[in-house]
Design an enzyme around this catalytic site. Structure first.
Site, short mmCIF file in Angstrom:
data_model
loop_
_atom_site.label_atom_id
_atom_site.label_comp_id
_atom_site.label_asym_id
_atom_site.label_seq_id
_atom_site.Cartn_x
_atom_site.Cartn_y
_atom_site.Cartn_z
N TYR A 102 66.40 -11.14 -26.62
CA TYR A 102 65.96 -12.28 -25.84
C TYR A 102 65.32 -13.33 -26.77
O TYR A 102 64.42 -13.00 -27.55
CB TYR A 102 64.95 -11.80 -24.78
CG TYR A 102 64.37 -12.93 -23.98
CD1 TYR A 102 65.19 -13.69 -23.15
CD2 TYR A 102 63.03 -13.28 -24.07
CE1 TYR A 102 64.67 -14.76 -22.43
CE2 TYR A 102 62.51 -14.34 -23.36
CZ TYR A 102 63.35 -15.08 -22.54
OH TYR A 102 62.83 -16.14 -21.84
N ASP A 174 62.31 -2.70 -24.66
CA ASP A 174 62.38 -3.69 -23.59
C ASP A 174 63.48 -3.24 -22.64
O ASP A 174 64.67 -3.33 -22.95
CB ASP A 174 62.68 -5.08 -24.19
CG ASP A 174 62.70 -6.18 -23.12
OD1 ASP A 174 62.93 -5.86 -21.94
OD2 ASP A 174 62.49 -7.36 -23.49
N LYS A 199 62.91 -10.26 -13.60
CA LYS A 199 64.34 -10.01 -13.46
C LYS A 199 64.58 -8.96 -12.35
O LYS A 199 64.25 -9.21 -11.23
CB LYS A 199 64.92 -9.60 -14.81
CG LYS A 199 64.42 -10.47 -16.00
CD LYS A 199 64.88 -11.91 -15.96
CE LYS A 199 64.17 -12.83 -16.92
NZ LYS A 199 64.19 -12.43 -18.32
C1 LIG Z 1 63.42 -12.79 -19.50
C2 LIG Z 1 63.21 -11.77 -20.54
C3 LIG Z 1 61.98 -11.66 -21.21
C4 LIG Z 1 60.84 -12.62 -20.95
O1 LIG Z 1 60.28 -12.44 -19.68
P1 LIG Z 1 59.59 -13.63 -18.83
O2 LIG Z 1 59.24 -12.95 -17.56
O3 LIG Z 1 60.61 -14.72 -18.69
O4 LIG Z 1 58.40 -14.09 -19.61
C5 LIG Z 1 61.85 -10.64 -22.13
N1 LIG Z 1 62.86 -9.78 -22.40
C6 LIG Z 1 64.06 -9.87 -21.78
C7 LIG Z 1 65.14 -8.89 -22.11
C8 LIG Z 1 64.28 -10.87 -20.84
O5 LIG Z 1 65.48 -10.95 -20.23
#
Ligand SMILES: *Cc1c(COP(=O)(O)O)cnc(C)c1O
Length: 381
Positions: A102, A174, A199
């Site tokens: 990301y 993550d 997400k």
């Molecule tokens: C969107 C995303 C983030 C960041 O999260 P936010 O809620 O937008 O701050 C981090 N890691 C991944 C894989 C993402 O898709």
């Protein structure tokens, strides 16, 4: 031994409450900053909402249970979660980070932490021999996405955890793309799981949220301290929105993944579409490993077309699918990583990993798959 309920049941009961005073079955939104104390030395267990809030606590307990960790903490966004977590480390420490990831995480390491001398080295975690070569005594953690964003590379989490162990490095995963419904990194050897709860966990593109889950009580205490000390906590209403989203996570993921598998297979056969990156396709380089550690392929697909002119045509023509950054909601989105999610990655690095001007990313939602394919078909032209 007590029978553990299946994850579908645990999810559908997220935030299910039996409030003895009213019988309310939905966790109340405790919209309060502070909590009164009856007397000196007495407390309900809550003092101030930065430290702990009852609505947030219900969500945090749920997330710890889902990820099979000791304790979870909810933050105001995914980036707030990752930023807070990184304060575990000291100047001079080094983190080995997935090179394809990301863009906001890359930007955080490069622009925010590098000047503080917390250094990231970006490596290809689908090649653990390369990771091993980058290990030195300053390496204090691995930060892994699997599948990676946007090129869907897969890391063998058990092997990565073994390697980290030999160097006393923490393994941070993550898990945004997979969710605990499909992949639980902690039982595979990870120490910490992070999420953008924006997400799939919330699932409706209507709130930002971030999560850190710690495997052990020792790590949990450190992260809890950081959360209270730095303060980027998730608000009570947003905590409630994530709880509500979790109730349908299993059915949303099932439907999105089924749609994504159909769309990915269709894309591979569509004239004008070049490489398709999706862990559910046979021939995907990480598919075998992915299958051993996840229950599904996810619902994110990246694909290449002839070049930026075709990209422009597709983006301007889609109707059912929305051109927007983000992913993991019930509605399908199409993203142009080079100008959106990955715009802040330096050009040399983007070229090296393959985030180029011919690459598009789809987040497949729960619509009728026929409608999604018809939309892509007319857009590709
Ligand atoms: C969107 C995303 C983030 C960041 O999260 P936010 O809620 O937008 O701050 C981090 N890691 C991944 C894989 C993402 O898709």
């Amino acid at each position: 031994m007590k029978r553990r309920k299946s994850i579908e049941t645990i999810l559908s009961h997220a935030g299910l409450c039996s409030d003895p005073a009213t019988g309310a079955i939905s966790t109340p939104i405790y919209q309060t900053a502070t909590f009164g104390h009856p007397r000196l030395g007495e407390s309900t267990g809550f003092d101030y909402s930065r430290t702990s809030n009852p609505t947030r606590l219900v969500l945090e307990r749920m997330l710890a249970d889902l990820e099979q960790g000791n304790r979870a903490y909810a933050f105001s966004s995914g980036m707030a979660a990752i930023t807070s977590l990184m304060t575990l480390f000291k100047p001079g420490d080094k983190v080995l980070v997935s090179d394809d990831l990301y863009g906001g995480t890359y930007r955080l390491f490069e622009k925010t932490f590098k000047p503080w001398n917390l250094n990231a080295e970006f490596v290809d975690f689908s090649d653990l021999a390369a990771v091993e070569q980058s290990l030195d005594r300053n390496v204090k953690a691995f930060f892994i996405e699997t599948p990676t964003n946007p090129l869907m590379k897969i890391t063998d989490l058990k092997k990565a955890a073994k390697l980290a162990c030999t160097h006393d490095a923490l393994v941070i995963v993550d898990n945004t793309f997979m969710t605990p419904y499909c992949q639980r990194p902690i039982p595979l050897g990870a120490d910490i799981v992070v999420h953008s709860g924006t997400k799939y966990l919330s699932g409706h593109n209507d709130t930002l949220a971030g999560v850190v889950v710690a495997k052990t009580a020792g790590l949990a205490a450190k992260i809890g301290f950081i959360q209270n000390a730095t303060g980027a906590v998730l608000a009570p209403f947003d905590s409630w929105l994530v709880l509500r989203g979790l109730k349908t996570l299993a059915v949303r993921m099932d439907r999105s993944q089924e749609n994504a598998a159909t769309v990915a297979a269709w894309l591979t056969k569509r004239k004008g579409v070049r490489t398709v990156y999706f862990p559910g396709l046979s021939g995907h380089p990480g598919q075998r490993i992915h299958k051993t550690q996840s229950s599904g392929p996810g619902a994110i697909i990246s694909f290449r077309v002839a070049g930026p002119a075709v990209v422009k045509k597709i983006i301007n023509r889609v109707k059912t699918i929305t051109f927007a950054e983000s992913l993991g909601g019930v509605e399908s989105l199409i993203t142009y990583p080079i100008s959106q999610t990955h715009a802040d990655i330096c050009a040399a690095m983007r070229d090296r990993i393959g985030v180029t001007d011919d690459l598009l990313r789809l987040s497949i939602g729960i619509e009728s798959c026929d409608d999604l394919i018809a939309d892509l078909d007319q857009a590709i032209g």
